[in-house]
Design a protein around this motif. Structure first.
Motif, PDB file in Angstrom:
ATOM      1  N   GLU A   6      48.153 -10.516  21.363  1.00  0.00           N
ATOM      2  CA  GLU A   6      49.214  -9.542  21.094  1.00  0.00           C
ATOM      3  C   GLU A   6      50.436  -9.789  21.974  1.00  0.00           C
ATOM      4  O   GLU A   6      51.456  -9.113  21.819  1.00  0.00           O
ATOM      5  N   ARG A   7      50.338 -10.739  22.916  1.00  0.00           N
ATOM      6  CA  ARG A   7      51.419 -10.996  23.870  1.00  0.00           C
ATOM      7  C   ARG A   7      51.909 -12.438  23.753  1.00  0.00           C
ATOM      8  O   ARG A   7      51.170 -13.335  23.358  1.00  0.00           O
ATOM      9  N   ALA A   8      53.180 -12.635  24.131  1.00  0.00           N
ATOM     10  CA  ALA A   8      53.760 -13.973  24.241  1.00  0.00           C
ATOM     11  C   ALA A   8      54.362 -14.086  25.636  1.00  0.00           C
ATOM     12  O   ALA A   8      55.138 -13.209  26.061  1.00  0.00           O
ATOM     13  N   PHE A  22      59.490 -19.226  25.556  1.00  0.00           N
ATOM     14  CA  PHE A  22      58.085 -18.832  25.602  1.00  0.00           C
ATOM     15  C   PHE A  22      57.200 -20.056  25.821  1.00  0.00           C
ATOM     16  O   PHE A  22      57.483 -21.143  25.306  1.00  0.00           O
ATOM     17  N   TYR A  23      56.159 -19.861  26.604  1.00  0.00           N
ATOM     18  CA  TYR A  23      55.150 -20.909  26.783  1.00  0.00           C
ATOM     19  C   TYR A  23      54.241 -20.925  25.557  1.00  0.00           C
ATOM     20  O   TYR A  23      53.789 -19.868  25.090  1.00  0.00           O
ATOM     21  N   LYS A  24      53.977 -22.103  25.045  1.00  0.00           N
ATOM     22  CA  LYS A  24      53.131 -22.230  23.857  1.00  0.00           C
ATOM     23  C   LYS A  24      51.734 -22.649  24.287  1.00  0.00           C
ATOM     24  O   LYS A  24      51.538 -23.776  24.767  1.00  0.00           O
ATOM     25  N   PRO A  25      50.761 -21.764  24.158  1.00  0.00           N
ATOM     26  CA  PRO A  25      49.404 -22.091  24.609  1.00  0.00           C
ATOM     27  C   PRO A  25      48.801 -23.223  23.793  1.00  0.00           C
ATOM     28  O   PRO A  25      49.171 -23.465  22.651  1.00  0.00           O
ATOM     29  N   GLY A  26      47.831 -23.907  24.428  1.00  0.00           N
ATOM     30  CA  GLY A  26      47.236 -25.085  23.795  1.00  0.00           C
ATOM     31  C   GLY A  26      46.153 -24.791  22.786  1.00  0.00           C
ATOM     32  O   GLY A  26      45.649 -25.702  22.155  1.00  0.00           O
ATOM     33  N   ALA A  67      67.748  -6.259  23.169  1.00  0.00           N
ATOM     34  CA  ALA A  67      67.597  -7.651  22.735  1.00  0.00           C
ATOM     35  C   ALA A  67      66.170  -8.141  22.976  1.00  0.00           C
ATOM     36  O   ALA A  67      65.631  -8.921  22.178  1.00  0.00           O
ATOM     37  N   VAL A  68      65.550  -7.690  24.059  1.00  0.00           N
ATOM     38  CA  VAL A  68      64.157  -8.045  24.337  1.00  0.00           C
ATOM     39  C   VAL A  68      63.231  -7.463  23.272  1.00  0.00           C
ATOM     40  O   VAL A  68      62.336  -8.150  22.763  1.00  0.00           O
ATOM     41  N   ARG A 113      54.889 -10.526  18.336  1.00  0.00           N
ATOM     42  CA  ARG A 113      54.178 -10.223  19.570  1.00  0.00           C
ATOM     43  C   ARG A 113      55.139  -9.600  20.584  1.00  0.00           C
ATOM     44  O   ARG A 113      56.343  -9.811  20.505  1.00  0.00           O
ATOM     45  N   LYS A 114      54.581  -8.888  21.543  1.00  0.00           N
ATOM     46  CA  LYS A 114      55.377  -8.305  22.610  1.00  0.00           C
ATOM     47  C   LYS A 114      55.583  -9.348  23.712  1.00  0.00           C
ATOM     48  O   LYS A 114      54.654 -10.033  24.104  1.00  0.00           O
ATOM     49  N   ALA A 115      56.818  -9.463  24.192  1.00  0.00           N
ATOM     50  CA  ALA A 115      57.118 -10.413  25.261  1.00  0.00           C
ATOM     51  C   ALA A 115      56.506  -9.947  26.575  1.00  0.00           C
ATOM     52  O   ALA A 115      56.663  -8.785  26.971  1.00  0.00           O
ATOM     53  N   GLN A 116      55.790 -10.848  27.241  1.00  0.00           N
ATOM     54  CA  GLN A 116      55.154 -10.559  28.531  1.00  0.00           C
ATOM     55  C   GLN A 116      55.934 -11.300  29.617  1.00  0.00           C
ATOM     56  O   GLN A 116      56.023 -12.523  29.606  1.00  0.00           O
ATOM     57  N   PHE A 117      56.498 -10.553  30.623  1.00  0.00           N
ATOM     58  CA  PHE A 117      57.412 -11.140  31.603  1.00  0.00           C
ATOM     59  C   PHE A 117      56.767 -11.421  32.957  1.00  0.00           C
ATOM     60  O   PHE A 117      57.453 -11.828  33.892  1.00  0.00           O
ATOM     61  N   SER A 118      55.472 -11.225  33.077  1.00  0.00           N
ATOM     62  CA  SER A 118      54.820 -11.383  34.387  1.00  0.00           C
ATOM     63  C   SER A 118      54.767 -12.834  34.861  1.00  0.00           C
ATOM     64  O   SER A 118      54.536 -13.084  36.044  1.00  0.00           O
ATOM     65  N   HIS A 119      54.977 -13.805  33.955  1.00  0.00           N
ATOM     66  CA  HIS A 119      54.930 -15.220  34.331  1.00  0.00           C
ATOM     67  C   HIS A 119      56.296 -15.898  34.230  1.00  0.00           C
ATOM     68  O   HIS A 119      56.379 -17.127  34.242  1.00  0.00           O
TER      69      HIS A 119
END
Length: 388
Positions: A28-30, A51-55, A84-85, A94-100
């Protein structure tokens, strides 16, 4: 007995409430790696999110084998950064996750027209973005930098942060500025903040270069310190780590006049002391430096006197760099050294009188600079030039 039974019932009644009521599944997160913030022709916020694209199930090795990109960008436009976010979900689902998140990039155009603190305000209130995020200002469009292919890191967000940290730690050609540090600088008494400057090198394949320091005054970009003068500013601000100081050969022989020697600074401590005299202020700068010989082309360090002469020459070079930066700052009337903050801590009442026209007063300050250099290492070749 009844009271004990009642307490036990209350305790057991709390157990059902310990579940993950606010859980969020990974699908649910990106995860955001970097943000680029521009100002479009209509004056709206143009947000480009990397956004980071998981493998996937195959992990990192699987994705490398597929040859696919490790990240992707999504662009949204709105009146505020927060809106804008939220519009990201329109495109991504998906909801943007900013912790990383690694870095926030702000265009020079935006930084000159809008207060940076106002643009970033929503991120300062959110619990996800970390205070150690790097913040940079760049020449041209900020989103152009997110399309650059990284050299060694997984994403360009990680690459830019690595360049900033390495440059600051080993070269002294820019400053390291985190989200938290920027917030504190903007709220300081002088209101002057120092932020890394970024530009594109378009020779051949475009690459990003972090060099120089952007100066913010009252939230907006008001000046730029080149990479050449960045070292002097870091020295004055007691933020200099490691770097190289170059200076002309002192040998009178004609063939060596245009050559330069160098000294590698390994440790430096600078103390700034404002001296209030009536209605004016003078400033004493004391710098103590320890390091090792770099390029030795015309000097010899075989005796104590020769070593002292070399150290003195290096100290004079450091002093000149500081004086050049002071001259630039006084012309711009920008106290990027923090003299006003020191006066505020020393005498808050006096500062309240001086604060309204501090820029004018700062431009008239007389500086006295003392530099002490100690040569701690001459290297494996002892104290003689390799060329003889």
């Amino acid at each position: 007995m009844r009271r004990s039974i009642l307490k036990m019932l209350l305790i057991f009644s709390l157990f059902p409430l310990t579940g993950c009521w606010d859980k969020a599944e990974l699908n649910e997160r990106a995860f955001v790696q970097a943000l680029a913030i521009d100002l479009n022709d209509e004056g709206k916020i143009e947000l480009t999110t990397l956004f980071y694209k998981p493998g996937g199930a195959g992990g990192e090795l699987s994705q490398q084998a597929q040859g696919g990109p490790r990240s992707f960008n999504i662009k949204t436009v709105d009146d505020t950064a927060l809106e804008a976010v939220r519009d990201i979900t329109i495109h991504l689902g998906r909801k943007a996750q900013f912790s990383h998140m690694r870095v926030i990039l702000i265009s020079e155009k935006l930084a000159k027209k809008r207060k940076v603190g106002e643009v970033l305000d929503a991120f300062s209130r959110d619990h996800e973005p970390r205070g150690v995020i790097s913040v940079m200002i760049m020449k041209g469009k900020a989103n152009d930098y997110l399309n650059i292919e990284p050299f060694i890191e997984s994403t360009i967000g990680e690459q830019l942060r690595s360049i900033e940290e390495g440059n600051f730690r080993y070269s002294g050609k820019t400053i390291k500025s985190t989200f938290m540090e920027l917030s504190m600088q903007l709220k300081s008494e002088t209101g002057v903040a120092k932020v890394p400057y970024l530009y594109l090198d378009k020779k051949g394949k475009p690459t990003a270069t972090v060099a120089g320091i952007a100066l913010l005054d009252k939230g907006k970009m008001a000046g730029l310190i080149s990479s050449k003068n960045a070292e002097g500013l870091l020295m004055l601000a007691n933020q200099y780590g490691n770097g190289i100081i170059e200076f002309p050969c002192t040998d009178p022989k004609k063939e060596k006049r245009n050559k330069k020697e160098s000294f590698e600074i390994g440790q430096m401590k600078t103390e700034i002391t404002p001296k209030i005299i009536g209605d004016s202020v003078n400033v004493h700068v004391s710098a103590k430096i320890g390091g090792s010989v770099g390029d030795l082309l015309c000097s010899k360090l075989e005796t104590k006197e020769q070593e002292q002469a070399f150290a003195q020459t290096a100290g004079e070079a450091v002093k000149r760099e500081m004086e050049q930066v002071i001259e630039l700052l006084q012309k711009k009337k920008l106290d990027a050294i923090g003299i006003g903050d020191r006066i505020y801590r020393k005498d808050s009442r006096l500062w309240q009188r001086w604060k309204p026209n501090w820029g004018e007063r700062f431009a008239r300050i007389q500086f006295e600079i003392d530099v002490e250099v100690k040569v701690r290492d001459t290297g494996m070749n002892i104290g003689k030039p390799m060329s003889g």
